[in-house]
Design a protein around this motif. Structure first.
Motif, PDB file in Angstrom:
ATOM      1  N   THR A 137       0.992  -1.174  -0.035  1.00  0.00           N
ATOM      2  CA  THR A 137       0.106  -0.012  -0.178  1.00  0.00           C
ATOM      3  C   THR A 137       0.860   1.080  -0.105  1.00  0.00           C
ATOM      4  OG1 THR A 137      -0.051  -0.087   2.514  1.00  0.00           O
ATOM      5  CG2 THR A 137      -1.752  -1.037   1.102  1.00  0.00           C
ATOM      6  N   THR A 139       2.451   2.498   2.517  1.00  0.00           N
ATOM      7  CA  THR A 139       2.364   3.152   4.039  1.00  0.00           C
ATOM      8  C   THR A 139       3.492   3.314   4.577  1.00  0.00           C
ATOM      9  OG1 THR A 139       1.298   1.422   4.843  1.00  0.00           O
ATOM     10  CG2 THR A 139      -0.184   2.924   3.950  1.00  0.00           C
ATOM     11  N   LYS A 307       2.531  -6.484  -7.068  1.00  0.00           N
ATOM     12  CA  LYS A 307       1.727  -6.077  -5.930  1.00  0.00           C
ATOM     13  C   LYS A 307       0.431  -6.746  -5.756  1.00  0.00           C
ATOM     14  CE  LYS A 307       3.637  -1.537  -4.956  1.00  0.00           C
ATOM     15  NZ  LYS A 307       3.367  -0.205  -4.399  1.00  0.00           N
TER      16      LYS A 307
END
Length: 510
Positions: A137, A139, A307
């Motif tokens: 993601t 993050t 991903k």
């Protein structure tokens, strides 16, 4: 058992009535396929992360040899556990085997070691899963604790809805996780180059860009150093007997599921090591990866598809997280029901018959452990935190395996007449093999300067737990099925089913 109190082996049992067990019931639902997937699911996260750190200590050859040794040890261990689980089919698992064979102190020391392992194992799975999710993601790694809290909240929400729903989800997630690994093996075949990629670690460490390095870059010491990381690719398969009171036919299905699980895990582990190290990512880079399958998919398919596929890889970590949390809850439940832990923790949900309190307790302990390691330095070195967790889990597991193997030998000696629907084909030899490998692994963890603090941390935790039992809980035990069988049934060749029937009909136990 009509007396109000019983003292035996330095412990005291308190009286309880039938309502005590009525509030602590589990529901039978699992067949052999569900148990098999539970066994694989409990461990499959070990293929997705953690084991690769061993490449930095032993290289490809060292880790491969230790994987073969550890794989055989787990066959030996599961054969022994299969015999004991068929003879003693209740939810205490390792604790119950040792309680019958070694007495209350042996039961508690074994159960406590397994408790530490099963608190930390799903915590470790959640740590690696959060690292994958952060990478996918985009993050910050600083936010990993938020992923942990969210993951445990989702697990508790699902698990407390009922065991049948939880097991259905676990089975299908495990099947999907297996298929992801097989897909990775297949698409890796065109890129395989063992000499260039798997053997790209120089003697004593360092990168060899063109490969063709030694099979054992760290010598024989490297084999010993990688034992804990090879263990991580099998660790927690022994949790299956904790589901005995929820299995439809535990005496028949439990040994089958255990051995099917360890065989499937062996082939998955060898495949994961071989293909991961042999493609262009290479063993050297792989040794420090926190999300190794994502890196492998990037090397094979590029950033975009990597991903997407790595997101499916989270399924494997999720399967082990759920299965490990299940095991942790059942371990706490059984020790609490018998009075080794506070008895209020073993009360089950009256509607779903799930051990909600035990699940919450185990989750809370795991989160505390993760946060302590994180704030003591883990957030500054993600790879080190992963290795530290793997070493802690492996150390606790080795203590548990050692005591279970001793219990297996002792149970055969003390109670040869107990009905054994399954008999280990490896006999005492298998138990002795397990003992030797466990002792070597424990010894090396203590002398390895990188991870010896992980071993010391587990020992401190273990000693605190033993002190709690010695000075307090040993005077407050309860004759649960495991305890009742050990105190009376085993001595007379009584079956565990008969003991459980007595518990259900007697108005008072002590």
């Amino acid at each position: 058992m009509g007396a109000d109190k019983i003292s035996q082996g330095g412990v005291n049992y308190k009286a309880v009535d039938a309502s005590y067990f009525e509030r602590r019931q589990l529901r039978r639902h699992a067949g052999v396929f569900t148990l098999w997937m539970m066994g694989v699911g409990a461990v499959i996260a070990g293929d997705y992360s953690g084991w690769n750190i061993g490449l930095a200590d032993g290289g490809f050859g060292g880790l491969l040899i230790s994987l073969l040794v550890v794989g055989f040890m787990y066959v030996c261990l599961c054969a022994s556990i299969g015999e004991m689980s068929a003879a003693l089919p209740h939810t205490g698992g390792a604790y119950s085997f040792a309680r019958t064979a070694l007495g209350p102190w042996g039961g508690y020391t074994t159960g406590l070691a397994e408790n530490i392992e099963f608190v930390l194992a799903p915590g470790g799975n959640m740590f690696f899963m959060s690292a994958y999710l952060a990478s996918i993601t985009g993050t910050s790694m600083d936010w990993l604790p938020v992923w942990w809290i969210g993951g445990y909240a989702v697990m508790l929400l699902l698990s407390t809805r009922g065991i049948e729903l939880t097991m259905r989800v676990l089975v299908w997630v495990t099947v999907a996780a297996i298929l992801v690994l097989i897909f990775f093996f297949v698409i890796s075949i065109p890129q395989v180059d063992v000499a260039k990629n798997a053997l790209n670690i120089a003697e004593g460490g360092g990168l060899l860009p063109e490969g063709n390095g030694p099979w054992l870059p760290f010598g024989m010491t490297g084999i010993l150093a990688t034992l804990p990381f090879a263990v991580y690719m099998f660790l927690a398969v022994e949790q299956l007997p904790l589901a005995s009171e929820e299995a439809k036919n535990p005496t028949r299905d439990m040994p089958r599921a255990l051995l099917l699980s360890v065989v499937a895990l062996f082939f998955l582990a060898v495949g994961m090591l071989f293909f991961s190290a042999s493609i262009s990512t290479g063993a050297h880079a792989l040794s420090s990866a926190s999300d190794l399958l994502l890196d492998n998919f990037k090397a094979l398919l590029g950033e975009g598809w990597a991903k997407v596929l790595a997101l499916t890889a989270v399924l494997g970590l999720g399967a082990s997280f759920f299965a490990g949390s299940f095991a942790c809850g059942r371990n706490i439940y059984s020790l609490s029901r018998a009075g080794y832990f506070p008895t209020t923790v073993s009360v089950t949900n009256p509607k779903t018959q799930t051990p909600d309190r035990a699940l919450v307790t185990g989750s809370g302990l795991a989160l505390i452990a993760l946060l302590v390691i994180w704030f003591l330095g883990g957030k500054n070195d993600i790879a080190f935190m992963g290795g530290f967790l793997v070493s802690m889990i492996g150390f606790a597991g080795m203590i548990s395996y050692l005591l279970q193997s001793i219990s297996f030998i002792r149970l055969r000696q003390r109670y040869p007449s107990i009905k054994r629907p399954f008999v280990s084909p490896l006999g005492n030899f298998g138990a002795y093999v397990t003992i030797v490998v466990c002792l070597v692994t424990l010894g090396y963890l203590f002398v390895n300067p990188l991870y010896q603090w992980a071993a010391i941390t587990v020992m401190v935790w273990y000693l605190v737990g033993l002190a709690y039992f010695a000075f307090y809980r040993r005077h407050r035990l309860v004759l649960s099925p495991e305890e009742e069988f050990a105190v009376t049934g085993g001595e007379h060749g009584q079956s565990i089913e008969a003991v459980e029937s007595d518990l259900a009909t007697q108005p008072n136990h002590a």
